[in-house]
Design a protein around this motif. Structure first.
Motif, PDB file in Angstrom:
ATOM      1  N   ALA A 248       0.818  -1.218   0.000  1.00  0.00           N
ATOM      2  CA  ALA A 248       0.000   0.000   0.000  1.00  0.00           C
ATOM      3  C   ALA A 248       0.853   1.271   0.000  1.00  0.00           C
ATOM      4  O   ALA A 248       0.340   2.366  -0.161  1.00  0.00           O
ATOM      5  CB  ALA A 248      -0.920  -0.002   1.214  1.00  0.00           C
TER       6      ALA A 248
ATOM      7  N   THR B 157      -9.680  -8.684  -4.428  1.00  0.00           N
ATOM      8  CA  THR B 157      -8.381  -8.027  -4.545  1.00  0.00           C
ATOM      9  C   THR B 157      -8.497  -6.779  -5.404  1.00  0.00           C
ATOM     10  O   THR B 157      -9.368  -6.698  -6.267  1.00  0.00           O
ATOM     11  CB  THR B 157      -7.323  -8.993  -5.149  1.00  0.00           C
ATOM     12  OG1 THR B 157      -6.067  -8.325  -5.200  1.00  0.00           O
ATOM     13  CG2 THR B 157      -7.692  -9.474  -6.528  1.00  0.00           C
ATOM     14  N   THR B 158      -7.604  -5.792  -5.125  1.00  0.00           N
ATOM     15  CA  THR B 158      -7.559  -4.623  -6.006  1.00  0.00           C
ATOM     16  C   THR B 158      -6.213  -4.588  -6.734  1.00  0.00           C
ATOM     17  O   THR B 158      -5.918  -3.659  -7.452  1.00  0.00           O
ATOM     18  CB  THR B 158      -7.717  -3.318  -5.193  1.00  0.00           C
ATOM     19  OG1 THR B 158      -6.789  -3.350  -4.119  1.00  0.00           O
ATOM     20  CG2 THR B 158      -9.130  -3.140  -4.680  1.00  0.00           C
TER      21      THR B 158
ATOM     22  N   GLY C 250      -2.265  -9.611  -7.145  1.00  0.00           N
ATOM     23  CA  GLY C 250      -3.140 -10.044  -6.058  1.00  0.00           C
ATOM     24  C   GLY C 250      -3.893 -11.334  -6.343  1.00  0.00           C
ATOM     25  O   GLY C 250      -4.132 -11.699  -7.491  1.00  0.00           O
ATOM     26  N   THR C 251      -4.262 -12.017  -5.243  1.00  0.00           N
ATOM     27  CA  THR C 251      -5.107 -13.212  -5.372  1.00  0.00           C
ATOM     28  C   THR C 251      -6.390 -13.026  -4.551  1.00  0.00           C
ATOM     29  O   THR C 251      -7.373 -13.703  -4.784  1.00  0.00           O
ATOM     30  CB  THR C 251      -4.389 -14.462  -4.816  1.00  0.00           C
ATOM     31  OG1 THR C 251      -4.061 -14.211  -3.451  1.00  0.00           O
ATOM     32  CG2 THR C 251      -3.146 -14.794  -5.605  1.00  0.00           C
TER      33      THR C 251
END
Ligand code: ADP
Length: 255
Positions: free
Chosen positions: A150, A199-200, A205-206
């Protein structure tokens, strides 16, 4: 109150298979993080050996040797930490959450250095908790990795550990908090953070990490919560706080 889920035998089988897959994925991810962390000191060792070969000053060579020794001890530290945590992963044992999270940071050190992410620690004396160390390590690793994901640039990661009794039931326990001043949780994720496949992160991502983490924490009789804020027009700073509470002991996990 949570309504209990009723799963068909087929759904149950799929869920077990999925959890197994996630475990494998976590091992793979950790292996590549470790390889990356070990590769950095090895590269600098290669450079130092090259410089030693070229140098004709004994003083210079001694300086290179001292740096090489430091780099080698970094490799040793990483391998020792890894070995320590992969022993007895399947049996519940008393673990110190502060040391657990500290040792995990070794694995993210170069990524943090590169991004200029600093860690602020506030670790109070807390009792050890009976847990499956490998699984709790997986939860904490997910939280740290998400916090780093992030933060695209320099930032701060706050790690807190404190003894905290459960509000209702007053069971003795430990709270561990991982907070970041990254971009915050996107609006569309807010209500379904712990759901499967949410996910974003388009490419990396998973959407399995937090779902598995919640499963592990609940199996230990604990709770996991998140609070987050995105930057708004008033310019308030964004960031996210994940907090995990684990009881010192949980009947189904007693060693
Ligand atoms: P993944 O990391 O593979 O996307 P996770 O289940 O671990 O899966 O996380 C789900 C989503 O939750 C992420 O895609 C991200 O949108 C959001 N998220 C989790 N942790 C953070 C954080 N610290 N800051 C911002 N968003 C987060």
């Amino acid at each position: 109150m949570k309504t209990p889920r009723t799963l068909t035998p087929e759904q149950e089988r799929q869920e077990v298979a999925l959890r197994r897959l996630e475990k494998l994925a976590a091992v793979g991810q950790e292996a590549s993080t470790i390889a990356h962390e070990i590769n950095n000191p090895l590269e600098s060792l290669t450079n130092l050996l090259y410089l030693m070969k070229l140098s004709d000053s004994m003083d210079e060579v001694q300086g290179y040797v001292a740096t090489a020794q430091q780099e080698l001890s970094r490799v040793t530290e990483i391998t020792l930490q890894t070995l320590r945590f992969h022993r007895h992963v399947s049996r519940p044992a008393a673990a110190d959450l502060g040391s657990l999270v500290r040792s995990l940071m070794t694995l993210h050190a170069s990524r943090m250095l590169l991004r200029k992410v600093v860690v602020e620690w506030r670790v109070r004396d807390a009792p050890r908790v009976i847990c499956l160390e490998g699984e709790i390590r997986q939860v904490l690793n997910n939280l740290i990795r998400n916090a780093l994901d992030a933060m695209s640039g320099p930032g701060t990661l706050w790690i807190r550990v404190a003894p905290v009794c459960e509000a209702v039931g007053s069971r003795e326990g430990v709270r561990l908090t991982v907070a970041d001043n990254g971009e915050g949780i996107p609006q569309e994720m807010a209500g379904r953070l712990f759901e499967l496949f949410q996910t974003t992160k388009e490419k990396t991502g998973t959407g399995v990490g937090l779902w598995v983490s919640r499963g592990i924490v609940e199996k230990h009789g604990g709770t996991i919560r998140a609070r987050s804020r995105r930057t708004d027009e008033s310019g308030r700073r964004s960031g996210t706080v994940f907090s995990v509470w684990l009881p010192v002991e949980h009947p189904s996990l007693a060693a």
